[in-house]
Design an enzyme around this catalytic site. Structure first.
Site, short mmCIF file in Angstrom:
data_model
loop_
_atom_site.label_atom_id
_atom_site.label_comp_id
_atom_site.label_asym_id
_atom_site.label_seq_id
_atom_site.Cartn_x
_atom_site.Cartn_y
_atom_site.Cartn_z
N SER A 27 -22.77 -5.37 -73.19
CA SER A 27 -24.09 -5.63 -72.64
C SER A 27 -25.13 -5.45 -73.72
CB SER A 27 -24.38 -4.65 -71.48
OG SER A 27 -25.73 -4.72 -71.08
N LYS A 74 -21.64 1.40 -72.11
CA LYS A 74 -21.55 0.23 -72.97
C LYS A 74 -21.70 0.62 -74.45
CE LYS A 74 -20.74 -2.70 -69.73
NZ LYS A 74 -19.39 -3.31 -69.61
N TYR A 98 -25.05 3.51 -67.23
CA TYR A 98 -24.49 2.21 -67.61
C TYR A 98 -24.64 1.97 -69.10
CZ TYR A 98 -23.75 -2.85 -67.63
OH TYR A 98 -23.28 -4.13 -67.89
#
Length: 254
Positions: free
Chosen positions: A146, A163, A159
């Site tokens: 991402s 990543k 999150y």
């Protein structure tokens, strides 16, 4: 004068595994690899949606099959991969997000996101690499990361952390397996319209924030990722490893 020739983007004769392939980015990646000639094994937790995805690809005359798999279950994943012939291409698009303010993060949410996005991704990548190493074959292993692996974001502390971790193990694996000609890279999309992101796009404030940050002035589409994954999977990227391919509309250019 002889002309140099562009390396092929074709994947004929190669076996590809796409995790998280029943919808969204994963399904788009599976379609792209199948279009390029690979035999694609689509993997996901939901057998119903997975069967629909495989049928749709086969209906276009491409080669595909299904493997029901939850990569968060490391032992089952390793056993399933070991039972298969080697995959020359891996695309790991399985992932989960539980967004919210960092001060409200629960340990349960933290553990669930890390279990899939980091632990599951790590051991899936390793399992496919083990098959290639044992067979003495080369391959291209791709983790869908991402743009949040390179920046921070509102309500995305957990999150983003997962990543960033994916980027770290991808680089280290690329160094370790480079001498065996096994390449490991990430694709880093911006916000892409998929079922996973609909909650974000239902928030007008978040949409304004996204549109301000994407320099190309539009939300990403699954199709924006498809050519990128074909490139990284193919011989056209044979000198590319340990890197992140940004498909972010200029978000991280700041």
């Amino acid at each position: 004068m002889s002309l140099p020739r562009t390396p092929s983007f074709r994947l004929d004769g190669k076996r590809a595994l796409v995790a998280g392939a029943s919808s969204g980015i994963g399904f788009g990646c599976a379609v792209a690899l199948a279009e390029a000639g690979a035999h694609v094994m689509l993997s996901a937790r939901s057998s119903g949606k997975l069967a629909e995805a495989v049928d749709a690809i086969r209906a276009e005359g491409f080669s595909a099959e299904a493997l029901v798999l939850d990569i968060a279950d490391v032992e089952a994943t390793e056993a399933a991969i070991a039972a298969q012939p080697p995959f020359q291409v891996l695309v790991n698009s399985a992932g989960v997000a539980r967004h919210g303010p960092a001060v409200e993060t629960s340990p349960a949410d933290f553990d669930a996101v890390f279990a899939l996005n980091v632990r599951g991704a790590y051991f899936l990548t390793r399992a496919v690499a083990r098959g290639l190493l044992a067979a003495g074959e080369v391959g291209s292993l791709i983790n869908v990361s991402s743009q949040m692996a390179h920046v921070g974001g509102i309500d995305r502390a957990v999150y983003s952390a997962t990543k960033h971790a994916v980027e770290g193990f991808t680089k280290s694996m690329a160094i370790e397996w480079g001498p065996k000609n096994i390449r490991v890279n990430t694709i880093c999309p911006t916000f892409i319209r998929t079922p996973l992101t609909e909650q974000t796009f239902s928030n007008p404030e978040r949409v304004r924030w996204i549109e301000e940050k994407i320099k190309l002035g539009r939300i990403g589409r699954v199709e924006d990722i498809m050519a990128a994954v074909t490139y990284l999977a193919s011989d056209a990227s044979s000198m590319v490893t340990g890197t992140a391919l940004m498909v972010d509309g200029g978000w991280t250019a700041d």
